[in-house]
Motif scaffolding. Structure first.
Motif, PDB file in Angstrom:
ATOM      1  N   VAL A  53       0.893 -53.133 -33.377  1.00 40.09           N
ATOM      2  CA  VAL A  53       1.830 -53.098 -32.130  1.00 40.09           C
ATOM      3  C   VAL A  53       3.199 -52.318 -32.668  1.00 40.09           C
ATOM      4  O   VAL A  53       4.046 -52.972 -32.839  1.00 40.09           O
ATOM      5  N   VAL A  54       3.167 -51.178 -32.378  1.00 39.43           N
ATOM      6  CA  VAL A  54       4.673 -50.104 -32.457  1.00 39.43           C
ATOM      7  C   VAL A  54       5.510 -50.300 -31.239  1.00 39.43           C
ATOM      8  O   VAL A  54       6.665 -50.718 -31.404  1.00 39.43           O
ATOM      9  N   GLY A  55       4.869 -50.203 -30.084  1.00 42.02           N
ATOM     10  CA  GLY A  55       5.576 -50.363 -28.916  1.00 42.02           C
ATOM     11  C   GLY A  55       5.013 -51.205 -27.824  1.00 42.02           C
ATOM     12  O   GLY A  55       3.757 -51.459 -27.704  1.00 42.02           O
ATOM     13  N   GLN A  56       5.768 -51.992 -26.797  1.00 37.23           N
ATOM     14  CA  GLN A  56       5.092 -52.910 -25.915  1.00 37.23           C
ATOM     15  C   GLN A  56       5.534 -52.023 -24.320  1.00 37.23           C
ATOM     16  O   GLN A  56       6.905 -51.783 -24.211  1.00 37.23           O
ATOM     17  N   HIS A  57       4.715 -51.876 -23.707  1.00 35.77           N
ATOM     18  CA  HIS A  57       5.055 -51.311 -22.330  1.00 35.77           C
ATOM     19  C   HIS A  57       5.127 -52.546 -21.371  1.00 35.77           C
ATOM     20  O   HIS A  57       4.281 -53.334 -21.153  1.00 35.77           O
ATOM     21  N   MET A  58       6.335 -52.760 -20.883  1.00 36.80           N
ATOM     22  CA  MET A  58       6.666 -53.799 -20.149  1.00 36.80           C
ATOM     23  C   MET A  58       5.970 -53.906 -18.705  1.00 36.80           C
ATOM     24  O   MET A  58       5.544 -53.029 -18.213  1.00 36.80           O
ATOM     25  N   LEU A  59       5.601 -55.219 -18.396  1.00 31.11           N
ATOM     26  CA  LEU A  59       4.985 -55.330 -17.065  1.00 31.11           C
ATOM     27  C   LEU A  59       5.857 -54.901 -15.784  1.00 31.11           C
ATOM     28  O   LEU A  59       7.022 -54.860 -16.155  1.00 31.11           O
ATOM     29  N   GLU A 114       8.736 -52.157 -32.086  1.00 34.80           N
ATOM     30  CA  GLU A 114       9.896 -51.313 -32.418  1.00 34.80           C
ATOM     31  C   GLU A 114      10.468 -50.908 -31.008  1.00 34.80           C
ATOM     32  O   GLU A 114      11.739 -50.669 -31.036  1.00 34.80           O
ATOM     33  N   TYR A 115       9.679 -50.577 -30.049  1.00 35.83           N
ATOM     34  CA  TYR A 115      10.591 -50.311 -28.803  1.00 35.83           C
ATOM     35  C   TYR A 115       9.839 -51.078 -27.503  1.00 35.83           C
ATOM     36  O   TYR A 115       8.752 -51.430 -27.680  1.00 35.83           O
ATOM     37  N   VAL A 116      10.326 -50.825 -26.367  1.00 33.54           N
ATOM     38  CA  VAL A 116       9.805 -51.408 -25.086  1.00 33.54           C
ATOM     39  C   VAL A 116       9.951 -50.179 -24.016  1.00 33.54           C
ATOM     40  O   VAL A 116      10.946 -49.457 -24.243  1.00 33.54           O
ATOM     41  N   VAL A 117       9.087 -50.337 -23.077  1.00 32.14           N
ATOM     42  CA  VAL A 117       9.187 -49.120 -22.145  1.00 32.14           C
ATOM     43  C   VAL A 117       9.264 -50.019 -20.821  1.00 32.14           C
ATOM     44  O   VAL A 117       8.539 -50.865 -20.523  1.00 32.14           O
ATOM     45  N   PHE A 118      10.136 -49.322 -19.960  1.00 34.26           N
ATOM     46  CA  PHE A 118      10.176 -49.906 -18.550  1.00 34.26           C
ATOM     47  C   PHE A 118      10.248 -48.826 -17.666  1.00 34.26           C
ATOM     48  O   PHE A 118      10.911 -47.828 -17.746  1.00 34.26           O
TER      49      PHE A 118
END
Length: 321
Positions: A53-59, A114-118
């Motif tokens: 898991v490098v990035g997580q896309h937020m709900l 490392e990063y999250v997406v909103f």
């Protein structure tokens, strides 16, 4: 630059991988650095190792600004009742949204992302289909800044926060003033942009070919000037569906009587518009070189592993051409 593929923990996504090794084999086959994960459901078989898991896309909620503002009349119009509204958001006040953002950050920290997406967008079901929106981009952006500021205040975990464009009010990446308003308004020191190429296509329904879409993206980057340097990630895909969107607006469907029925109609509409197909025309490689993102995610929608491997191959071949 790290190259990734998108993945969710929905059963229909994880079931295509009988074992963890199946997922790892797919990543190795395409020389990918890992996944950008939308962790929406449990992963009881532990198919996705934390190391991938490098990035997580937020709900995200497609429609949320009225709830955040406490506009009960608008919420009743959208959901039919405040009870249904509360069941959707998991609470009766904006605190539910604040806690959801905090929970997503805690999940990302546990995974070592490392990063999250909103997503920075807002549209009710009827608005999304009709194209007639109640809130302006400025309103959505200001609400986003307020929400993120409250949710992330004092947080110890400070990953790169990437704000993603959509085609409804909010961050569309078609108006540099609105992009700057967002980047300056989020009270967070480690913030950048996630350019979703397919979503940018949808802001110009006149696009009829991939080449026209590519040229349009370059024009939007040109008009953003130095702000384009804040693009740290790219969701790479394309959908040429402007004609379909216009057709739906001209002959809108009769929306269901219950929120559940309407939500399903919205789900079908969104996937008909936003198809997430490989972006393969000549010049895509030059686009990625121009942006030079830290993270490049092949964000594709597929029905099974065979199709996913086929489309991944198609996308990667186009970038290597």
């Amino acid at each position: 630059m790290k190259t990734l593929m998108n993945l969710t923990t929905r059963t229909y996504d994880l079931d295509r991988y009988p074992y963890r090794e199946t997922l790892l084999s797919c990543l190795n086959e395409f020389a990918l650095d890992g996944v950008e994960l939308l962790a929406c459901d449990p992963d009881p078989r532990e198919i996705v190792p934390e190391s991938c898991v490098v990035g997580q896309h937020m709900l995200y909620y497609p429609y949320w600004v009225d709830f955040y503002r406490g506009d009960e009349a608008a919420l009743v119009r959208e959901f039919g009742s405040l009870d249904v509204c509360e069941s959707v958001y998991g609470g009766a006040t904006k605190r539910a949204l604040v806690e959801r953002v905090r929970a997503d950050f805690a999940k990302a920290e546990a995974l070592g992302a490392e990063y999250v997406v909103f997503h920075v967008s807002d549209a009710g079901i009827g608005e999304a289909i009709s194209g007639a929106f109640r809130h302006s981009s400025a309103e959505v952006i200001d609400a986003t800044c307020d929400l993120l500021g409250e949710a992330l205040s004092g947080a110890r975990y400070r990953p790169l926060l990437l704000l993603e464009n959509l085609w409804q009010p909010g961050l569309t990446l078609t108006d540099p003033a609105m992009t700057q308003r967002l980047l300056e308004g989020v009270p967070y020191e480690n913030v950048g942009l996630m350019l979703d190429t397919g979503h940018l296509f949808h802001t110009n329904e006149g696009i009829a070919t991939q080449e026209e879409g590519l040229s349009y993206i370059h024009r939007m980057l040109d008009c953003h000037g130095a702000l384009a340097e804040r693009i740290r990630g790219v969701h790479l895909h394309q959908s040429i569906t402007g004609e379909h969107a216009r057709s739906i607006r001209a002959n809108p469907p009769k929306l269901g009587n219950t929120y559940e029925e309407r939500a399903w109609q919205m789900f079908e509409y969104a996937f008909a518009i936003d198809r997430h197909q490989p972006f393969t025309c000549a010049g895509v490689r030059n686009l990625i070189q121009r942006i030079s993102p830290d993270y490049l995610t092949y964000e594709l929608i597929t029905s099974d592993l065979k199709q996913h491997r086929s489309l991944l191959s198609e996308q990667i071949q186009a970038l290597n051409a």
